[in-house]
Design a protein around this motif. Sequence first.
Motif, mmCIF file in Angstrom:
data_model
loop_
_atom_site.group_PDB
_atom_site.id
_atom_site.type_symbol
_atom_site.label_atom_id
_atom_site.label_comp_id
_atom_site.label_asym_id
_atom_site.label_seq_id
_atom_site.Cartn_x
_atom_site.Cartn_y
_atom_site.Cartn_z
ATOM 1 N N LEU A 1 79.061 -50.398 4.615
ATOM 2 C CA LEU A 1 78.307 -50.082 5.832
ATOM 3 C C LEU A 1 79.091 -50.580 7.041
ATOM 4 O O LEU A 1 79.632 -51.688 7.039
ATOM 5 N N GLY A 2 79.159 -49.763 8.083
ATOM 6 C CA GLY A 2 79.814 -50.170 9.322
ATOM 7 C C GLY A 2 81.320 -50.050 9.288
ATOM 8 O O GLY A 2 81.996 -50.367 10.265
ATOM 9 N N ALA A 3 81.874 -49.623 8.180
ATOM 10 C CA ALA A 3 83.333 -49.584 8.050
ATOM 11 C C ALA A 3 83.953 -48.473 8.884
ATOM 12 O O ALA A 3 85.073 -48.602 9.366
ATOM 13 N N VAL A 4 83.192 -47.399 9.049
ATOM 14 C CA VAL A 4 83.738 -46.270 9.793
ATOM 15 C C VAL A 4 83.512 -46.503 11.285
ATOM 16 O O VAL A 4 82.375 -46.685 11.730
ATOM 17 N N GLU A 5 84.598 -46.539 12.041
ATOM 18 C CA GLU A 5 84.454 -46.705 13.492
ATOM 19 C C GLU A 5 84.296 -45.345 14.126
ATOM 20 O O GLU A 5 85.029 -44.410 13.822
ATOM 21 N N MET A 6 83.298 -45.241 14.973
ATOM 22 C CA MET A 6 82.998 -43.923 15.539
ATOM 23 C C MET A 6 82.697 -44.078 17.012
ATOM 24 O O MET A 6 82.001 -45.022 17.411
ATOM 25 N N SER A 7 83.155 -43.128 17.799
ATOM 26 C CA SER A 7 82.682 -43.069 19.178
ATOM 27 C C SER A 7 81.577 -42.016 19.211
ATOM 28 O O SER A 7 81.646 -41.019 18.494
ATOM 29 N N GLY A 8 80.565 -42.279 19.975
ATOM 30 C CA GLY A 8 79.479 -41.312 20.080
ATOM 31 C C GLY A 8 78.531 -41.326 18.907
ATOM 32 O O GLY A 8 77.720 -40.419 18.745
ATOM 33 N N ALA A 9 78.629 -42.357 18.065
ATOM 34 C CA ALA A 9 77.701 -42.428 16.939
ATOM 35 C C ALA A 9 76.334 -42.902 17.418
ATOM 36 O O ALA A 9 76.218 -43.589 18.430
ATOM 37 N N GLN A 10 75.317 -42.510 16.703
ATOM 38 C CA GLN A 10 73.967 -43.004 16.996
ATOM 39 C C GLN A 10 73.499 -43.863 15.840
ATOM 40 O O GLN A 10 73.780 -43.559 14.685
ATOM 41 N N GLN A 11 72.769 -44.916 16.176
ATOM 42 C CA GLN A 11 72.140 -45.715 15.121
ATOM 43 C C GLN A 11 70.634 -45.627 15.274
ATOM 44 O O GLN A 11 70.098 -45.754 16.379
ATOM 45 N N LEU A 12 69.936 -45.386 14.184
ATOM 46 C CA LEU A 12 68.470 -45.336 14.201
ATOM 47 C C LEU A 12 67.910 -46.365 13.233
ATOM 48 O O LEU A 12 68.505 -46.616 12.179
ATOM 49 N N ARG A 13 66.766 -46.924 13.609
ATOM 50 C CA ARG A 13 66.060 -47.866 12.727
ATOM 51 C C ARG A 13 64.593 -47.477 12.687
ATOM 52 O O ARG A 13 64.055 -46.972 13.667
ATOM 53 N N ALA A 14 63.949 -47.746 11.551
ATOM 54 C CA ALA A 14 62.509 -47.482 11.472
ATOM 55 C C ALA A 14 61.902 -48.306 10.348
ATOM 56 O O ALA A 14 62.600 -48.741 9.425
ATOM 57 N N GLU A 15 60.608 -48.527 10.465
ATOM 58 C CA GLU A 15 59.874 -49.253 9.413
ATOM 59 C C GLU A 15 58.652 -48.434 9.013
ATOM 60 O O GLU A 15 57.882 -48.013 9.875
ATOM 61 N N TYR A 16 58.506 -48.209 7.723
ATOM 62 C CA TYR A 16 57.379 -47.434 7.185
ATOM 63 C C TYR A 16 56.535 -48.319 6.280
ATOM 64 O O TYR A 16 57.061 -49.224 5.623
ATOM 65 N N THR A 17 55.226 -48.052 6.228
ATOM 66 C CA THR A 17 54.367 -48.826 5.316
ATOM 67 C C THR A 17 53.361 -47.923 4.617
ATOM 68 O O THR A 17 53.007 -46.851 5.114
ATOM 69 N N LYS A 18 52.948 -48.381 3.453
ATOM 70 C CA LYS A 18 51.776 -47.798 2.793
ATOM 71 C C LYS A 18 50.844 -48.937 2.404
ATOM 72 O O LYS A 18 51.298 -50.044 2.103
#
Lengths: 731, 159
Positions: free
Chosen positions: A306-323
């Motif tokens: 994870l994180g090894a690929v360096e990118m310009s213009g990349a987006q990072q998203l985070r989310a939390e789901y529950t049941k």
Amino acid sequence: MPPNSLANQLISLTQSTPATSTHQSALPARKLPGSLEANPRLGHWLRLEPNGVVVITPGKVEIGQGILTALVQIVAEALDVSPARIRLLPASTGHSPDEGVTSGSRSIQESGLALRHVATEVRDLFLDLAAARLDVSIEQLIVDDGLIRASNGTEVSYWDLYSPELFAREASLEVVSKRPADFTVVGTSLARIDLQAKVTGQAAYVQDLQLPDMVHGRISRPPGPGACLIAIDVSSVERMPGVLAVVRLGRFLGVVAAREEQAIRAERRLAGLAQWAAGPELPSSDPRELLQWPAETEVISERGTLGAVEMSGAQQLRAEYTKPYLAHAALAPSCAVAKFSGEQLQVWTHSQGIYPLRGDLAATLGMAPSDIVVTHMEAAGCYGHNGADDVALDAALLARAVPGRAVRVQWMREDEFGWEPLSSPMVVQLAARIDEAGTIVDWDYALWSHAHSTRPGGRGGVNLLAAWHLEPPLPAAIPGNPPLPAGGSHRNAIPLYDFPNQRITNHLIRRSPVRTSSLRALGGHANVFAIECFMDELAHASGADPVAYRLRHLKDMRARAVIERVAAMANWQPHVGSDGECGRGIGFARYKNLAAYMAVVAAVRVAETVQVTHVWAAVDVGQVINPDGLKNQIEGGIVQTVSWTLKECVQFDRQGVSTRNWETYPILQFGEVPAVTVELISRPDMPPVGAGEGTQGPVSAAIGNALYHALGVRLRDLPFTRERVIAAMSS
Amino acid sequence: MALELMVNGKLHAVSAEPETPLLYVLRNDLGLVGTRFGCGLGQCGACTVLLDGVPVQSCNLPLDAVAGRAITTVEALAPAQALHPLQAAFVAEQAAQCGYCTSGILVAASALLARTPEPTDLQIRQALDAHLCRCGTHVRILRAVHRAARVLRGEQDAA
């Protein structure tokens, strides 16, 4: 759940290869298919009776899924007899092979493939005998409904040739199954063998069992799992009309009476008299409580970095789901009948595992398993581990107080909701990085859950409710999960998509404030819900159509096929906006990553209420045994999951479960049920796999995604109640 | 104490307390186990019977409220050895999984079709809204009720 699920899958694959190749594949450690490996004696599965009857004795049980009809079809096909000739004996430790638990959508693989092998071999045995008897070669014989005809005009039937000794042998490995192209019974929608009795109101369930001199019991449970019984004077209860016995064993409290309503009245009196000391306060039923507790953490899949690929213009998203905690909420409260005759105990039960139940009963009662006969009878659909096993011990404990009398115990509605094992709450946290083109580069996934497997037969203790209330109490077995690849809380946590870098982390919290165990799909429900909603988030962040976005990350051809099919069925239109009221979403999974492929589109309408209006599903289960039965399972799974998704949530007060009736735990009603359209992709040459649990994750996800499409807001906490939708829209 | 009940056209004398719910007497005294116990709270519909032709839940209906009135259970929807068109349609459409809710739904649907021979989907949903089905076979049940209605109207039986 047996640890060899993958092994069974692989076996079923080898067994289903065309007959010509089975002889060539000289693998050193070949096994018999499904449950036959552990129960290889032919006569343990099948025998003949006079007058043209074939009796089969599978160890799997009917829980409303139509499995017995499918097993009849498999045997009829392999044996070349009419389905009408086949009689099924109810599963019993007295005569059935030990097939463990009927769960995990594994009955076709385990019982079906075992019976197919047995019936095929039995047919071969009869052909050998007939050839000798009729003095012809086997090639000159044909079988027509159990009658073997030779080309010279002579004939002999299976029943003419049968003797019980014939089946007193173990199955051999060298059996050549019929080619799927030659099937005439498998693959047809044979009518369910059990429905006639059910629509005419005949005795069909363990609840309906009536034995001579049978009496009735009820249990008076503590106010919560930790409460202690301080004092009770039962003498006034013992004098009540019809009361035959009051049983107090530690904090287990029950009553036996001649009539059912007398037992109910006596139990109410007991409940009023008992003085309980409250146990430790329960935490909130909010699933995020999971994040507060110590967990056993394991990385279950790691690919790339994870994180090894360096990118310009990349987006990072985070989310939390529950049941949330969910209830099985069977329509019938759990029930069992037990009777002691001398040192012998008979139990009639709707347990999904008669042998594991017998083992835990024996351990609790201090008896030899061989002195207990456990016989299965149907009850209402259970969809997992509910109170079925527990009430069997309740009945046995009460029956011990009235030897020679059969005691029927049926839980009341509030007992079922209050004491059945619950489906664990779950929390899923996701983070992903996408490149400029929107392709997923990093996928980081972590889940938190209690155990999903606390059935009888566990390690280190007994898994029966009343055993924990005795004095001294028996220890509970250690809660756990079936291992991967099928998995428990981590079922379907590893996505089927092809991501270059991914890490999947499982946080297991074994200790739970209330008992948790298996409910349909186990962790596969929440995991697929989270994965498939997050895929939708990533698709939207990329400006991509959710269907195309999935296909872009998916190589598996069968997976792609169900997604493409469901998109066509629902007339999916990419990049069509919403009117602010209606929306559509898609969800996909391969159940357990090794069973049914399922893709679902849901349509929603949000007006006064949150309404699911239509659900389409495309399904691939490999070889289909009974198309209409399969569709029924899938439709039912869809409707039940719409109910979970929109309405269901178990809640606690400080002592125990507080949602104890259908008003506080509402489920979907007729007025709310969507239209449902199901299409099957038939693959007769692929192994048959179970389908009863494939819909849950995809349906919840499709609804969540449809709500986003309709409203432009993302709901990540199940259930999607009206209140939650309003709150999400106003925030 | 002894009470007289008219069940499925026959008079039965039963010995039970007058406040006893009808359901227990049907099942345990008369052996009519087709009427099922689901909740005991009148919330699920599994115990539905007809009282003078009207669907009622028998789990919380005391005996003394039904004495002298005509009670019909699922066992009497059709003559012995025959199937009511609803029962035949439920088998043909496989409109059940576990079937535990089926009796109550059949009874309620029979009352609906008796007064509304050509019900709309909405009318069927409303008539059955008090009936819970946990297996999720609602869609098939709706189809089966329409199918039975067609048969009762004299149309040809077909899916």
